[in-house]
Design a protein around this motif. Structure first.
Motif, short mmCIF file in Angstrom:
data_model
loop_
_atom_site.label_atom_id
_atom_site.label_comp_id
_atom_site.label_asym_id
_atom_site.label_seq_id
_atom_site.Cartn_x
_atom_site.Cartn_y
_atom_site.Cartn_z
N ARG A 10 0.83 -1.20 0.00
CA ARG A 10 0.00 0.00 0.00
C ARG A 10 0.86 1.26 0.00
O ARG A 10 0.57 2.24 -0.68
CB ARG A 10 -0.94 0.01 1.21
CG ARG A 10 -2.07 -0.96 1.09
CD ARG A 10 -3.24 -0.59 1.95
NE ARG A 10 -3.82 0.68 1.51
CZ ARG A 10 -4.87 1.23 2.09
NH1 ARG A 10 -5.42 0.67 3.13
NH2 ARG A 10 -5.36 2.37 1.67
N ARG A 73 -6.95 -6.76 1.47
CA ARG A 73 -7.10 -5.87 0.32
C ARG A 73 -8.57 -5.50 0.12
O ARG A 73 -9.37 -6.29 -0.37
CB ARG A 73 -6.55 -6.55 -0.95
CG ARG A 73 -5.04 -6.72 -0.98
CD ARG A 73 -4.31 -5.40 -1.09
NE ARG A 73 -4.59 -4.69 -2.32
CZ ARG A 73 -3.77 -4.67 -3.37
NH1 ARG A 73 -2.62 -5.33 -3.33
NH2 ARG A 73 -4.09 -3.99 -4.45
N CYS A 96 -10.65 -9.75 3.00
CA CYS A 96 -10.98 -8.98 1.79
C CYS A 96 -12.48 -8.70 1.84
O CYS A 96 -13.29 -9.42 1.24
CB CYS A 96 -10.60 -9.76 0.53
SG CYS A 96 -8.82 -9.92 0.28
#
Length: 364
Positions: A10, A73, A96
Motif C-alpha cells: 500500500r 485488500r 478482503c
C-alpha cells in the motif's frame, strides 16, 4: 509478516499515486492509472496477478498462491484463478471485505487455513472437484455466504471451516467425509438443513453449535464419537439416530440424543421428551444462546424464526443434571425436579426465570 507485506504494498502504491498527481500538475495532461500487476507465488512458484481498476483480480501461472498474498485488500471485489494454480495459501484472501465472489479452477488441490476468513461480502462459492483439503477456519465469518458446493474428494471438514457463515441456509456434506471437525458449522444461524453421510464416524465438539434454525439432525449408524456440545443451542431441530447405531440412540422417539452406555441425554431441543430410562441430563443439553435477539439484529437477521423450550418433564429415573443443562432457556416458565436427582451442576438453570420445584431435600 502478511500484514507487513500488505502495508508495504500500500505504501508503494500511494507513493506512485503521488508521483502521478505531480506529473499531472507539471505536464497538465491527465494520466490513466495502469493495472496493478505482480507476483504472488509461494516458494518461487511462477504465479502472477493482474488487478484491474474495477477490482477484478486475475491470477494465473503454475503452483501455489503465497500465504497472505492479498490479505486485507479492500480493493479486491472479484477473484478469478486460472487453471494451473494448485493451492491457495493460508490467509491468502483473509479480510478482503469487498470480495463478492471467487472463481476457482479445475485442478485446484487444496485451500489453506483462513484462506477466505472474514470475506464478509462473499455470497457463493463452488469448490472444484479435485480439492481434497480445506484448511481450518477457511471460510469462517463469511457472513453473506448463502450457498457452497463441496466436492466428493473431501474426507474431512476441518475445524471451524464454515463457522459464523450466518446466512448459509443448507449444506450437502460429501459422501466420502468421515470427520466433521470441531466447530465446523458453528453459529451458522440460518442453516436449516444438513445431511450427515453414512460414512461419518466423528462429529467434533461444537460442530453445529448455535445453529438455531436447524430443522433436523439425523445421526447415521457409523457415528461413534460426538464431541462436547456438538449440537448445543439447536432448539428448532428434531433429532433421530439410526436404530443400529451402537453408541448413541434416540429411544422412544424422544427427539433427543442419548449416549446409550451411560443413559445420558447429551442433546435436546424444544421438541424433546426425556425417556424414563435416562439417568442423567448432560451439561448444556437444553441450553439456548443468550441475547439471541440482539445478536440477530446486529447482523441483520432479526427475521429468523426459531423454537424455544417452554416446558419438559424430568422423570424420576434421572439422578444427575449437568452444569448449564437449561442455561438461557428464557421461555421455560416452570420445571419440576424429582427427588431422585441428587446432583445438579453449576449454572444448570442460569439465565432462566423458570420456577424450580425440587421435590428432594438435598442436591449437590
Amino acid at each position: 509478516m502478511a500484514i507487513s507485506r500488505f502495508f508495504g504494498i500500500r505504501s508503494f502504491v500511494l507513493a506512485i499515486a503521488a508521483l502521478v498527481a505531480a506529473l499531472v500538475l507539471i505536464v497538465g495532461v491527465p494520466l490513466a492509472y495502469a493495472e496493478e500487476t505482480g507476483s504472488c507465488g509461494a516458494d518461487g512458484d511462477d504465479v502472477k496477478y493482474v488487478l484491474s481498476d474495477d477490482g477484478k483480480l486475475t491470477i494465473s501461472g503454475e503452483g501455489a498462491i503465497a500465504d497472505g498474498a492479498f490479505e486485507g485488500r479492500e480493493d479486491v471485489t472479484q477473484v478469478v484463478i486460472e487453471e494451473g494454480v494448485t493451492h491457495i495459501g493460508d490467509g491468502a484472501f483473509a479480510g478482503c471485505e469487498s470480495l463478492v465472489g471467487a472463481n476457482l479452477p479445475q485442478g485446484l488441490e487444496s485451500i489453506g487455513a483462513e484462506a477466505f476468513v472474514w470475506c464478509t461480502a462473499m455470497e457463493a462459492i463452488d469448490i472444484p472437484a479435485d480439492v481434497a483439503s480445506i484448511g481450518e477456519v477457511a471460510f469462517a465469518g463469511c457472513m453473506a455466504l448463502k450457498s457452497i458446493s463441496l466436492p466428493e474428494s473431501l474426507t474431512t471438514i476441518s475445524p471451524y471451516a464454515f463457522a459464523e457463515c450466518a446466512r448459509l441456509s443448507s449444506v450437502s456434506i460429501p459422501a466420502n467425509v468421515t470427520v466433521i471437525g470441531e466447530g465446523a458449522f458453528s453459529e451458522c444461524l440460518s442453516l436449516e438443513s444438513v445431511n450427515i453421510p453414512a460414512g461419518v464416524t466423528d462429529i467434533g465438539a461444537y460442530a453445529f453449535a448455535a445453529c438455531i434454525s436447524l430443522q433436523s439432525i439425523v445421526i447415521p449408524a457409523s457415528v461413534t464419537s460426538i464431541g462436547e456440545d456438538a449440537f448445543i443451542c439447536c432448539p428448532s431441530a428434531t433429532i433421530s439416530v439410526d436404530s443400529v447405531n451402537s453408541v448413541y440412540d434416540s429411544r422412544d422417539g424422544c427427539n433427543a440424543l442419548i449416549e446409550t452406555a451411560t443413559n445420558t441425554l447429551i442433546a435436546g431441543t424444544a421438541y424433546s421428551s426425556i425417556p424414563d430410562t435416562v439417568t442423567a441430563i448432560g451439561s448444556g443439553a437444553f441450553a439456548e444462546p443468550s441475547r439471541i435477539e440482539e445478536w440477530l439484529q446486529e447482523i441483520g437477521l432479526e427475521g429468523i424464526a426459531y423454537q424455544r423450550l417452554t416446558g419438559i418433564q424430568i422423570p424420576d429415573s434421572v439422578t444427575s443434571i449437568g452444569s448449564g443443562a437449561f442455561r438461557d432457556c428464557a421461555s421455560l416458565t416452570a420445571l419440576a425436579i424429582p427427588a431422585s436427582v441428587t446432583r445438579i451442576g453449576s449454572g444448570a438453570f442460569s439465565g432462566t426465570t423458570a420456577a424450580i420445584d425440587y421435590a428432594g431435600s438435598q442436591a449437590q
